[in-house]
Scaffold this active site. Structure first.
Site, PDB file in Angstrom:
ATOM      1  CB  SER A 120      -0.964  -0.033   1.192  1.00  0.00           C
ATOM      2  OG  SER A 120      -1.972   0.933   1.067  1.00  0.00           O
ATOM      3  CG  ASP A 189      -7.046  -2.753  -2.839  1.00  0.00           C
ATOM      4  OD1 ASP A 189      -7.709  -2.011  -2.091  1.00  0.00           O
ATOM      5  OD2 ASP A 189      -5.810  -2.889  -2.761  1.00  0.00           O
ATOM      6  CG  HIS A 216      -5.832  -2.397   0.901  1.00  0.00           C
ATOM      7  ND1 HIS A 216      -5.189  -1.887  -0.196  1.00  0.00           N
ATOM      8  CD2 HIS A 216      -5.273  -1.783   1.983  1.00  0.00           C
ATOM      9  CE1 HIS A 216      -4.286  -0.998   0.201  1.00  0.00           C
ATOM     10  NE2 HIS A 216      -4.314  -0.924   1.514  1.00  0.00           N
TER      11      HIS A 216
END
Length: 275
Positions: A120, A189, A216
């Site tokens: 991320s 996601d 995610h």
């Protein structure tokens, strides 16, 4: 005996080195022969940061509700949420990025790493660090005695990554960066949507793209654990896609398809290297 492969690992927003290490426990067991070095981002997030982040994106997984998160953090400092930067309201720069670059620079000057892996925000930052090591003189505070603190990395793994918008990054990603990068994208996601991840893919000139059906997170099913562990060992080996039932799609380094196939196979143009 060959030296142990060493990889720098960067956690995501609201995580820290301890949290991310635990979440990658299955991968660490699968890749016991790889030294994964987890480091903390310098910016400690306050309750208001977590609450505002949750308000902007309710799907953002912090693990617990914001009020409960604060209570647990007070009892256990290993749960302290951190960030590599905070986006400004206009999302035109990463506030605090300079401090985070300095933290990584100080780690890089003390030891050698084969590659870097991030999730991320950490994936976005891993791409920034990879590009900085290619063009270290474009940002003088990154230098140590006028020189790069570390040679260019041999590979980068970006899971749920995105392209950071910040003046520091303008020259780094123009037109692209060339560190061989594995981009892992979750088709479901909703925190870093696929379109956003593709913007980082676009500025990655030497890449492999793999997709999973989840959201995610770093995929941890058996096929993915084995794939990621093998990639860490040999990023330029003939490693079949973990997301394909068929072996008909060429693995990394053997072909350069221009588009994704109907099966969602990888886009690859990673140049084979001897590590």
């Amino acid at each position: 005996m060959a030296a142990k492969r060493t990889v720098l690992v960067l956690h995501g927003y609201s995580q820290n080195a301890n949290i991310f290490s635990k979440r990658l426990g299955a991968l660490r067991k699968e890749a016991k022969d790889i030294e994964l070095v987890f480091i903390d981002a310098p910016h400690v997030l306050q309750p208001i940061d977590l609450i505002s982040s949750h308000a902007r994106n309710p799907a953002l997984s912090l693990g617990v509700e914001p009020n409960e998160q604060v209570s647990e953090q007070e009892q256990d400092p290993t749960l302290t949420p951190r960030a590599w930067w905070k986006p400004n309201p206009e999302r035109t720069r990463g506030e605090g990025l300079e401090e985070s670059i300095a933290v990584v620079r100080d780690v890089l000057k003390t030891r050698k790493f084969d590659g870097i892996m991030g999730f991320s925000q950490g994936a976005a930052f891993a791409a920034v660090i990879s590009a900085l090591l290619e063009k270290p003189h474009t940002y003088s505070p990154f230098l140590v005695d006028g020189k790069s603190p570390h040679p260019p990395l041999k590979f980068c793994i970006a899971v749920s990554g995105f392209k950071l918008t910040d003046p520091i990054c303008d020259i780094l990603f123009t037109p692209s960066y060339s560190t061989p990068t594995l981009h892992v994208i979750g088709k479901n996601d909703v925190v870093v949507i696929e379109e956003r991840s593709r913007k980082l893919v676009e500025v990655s000139s030497n890449k492999r793209v793999e997709e999973h059906e989840g959201g995610h997170f770093v995929p941890s099913k058996g096929s993915w654990r084995k794939f990621l562990a093998e990639f860490l060992r040999n990023p330029f080996g003939d490693i079949p896609s973990p997301g394909l039932a068929s072996a008909s799609v060429p693995p990394s380094g053997t072909a350069t398809p221009t588009t994704l196939g109907p099966s969602g196979g990888p886009t690859t143009n990673m140049v084979a290297q001897k590590l």
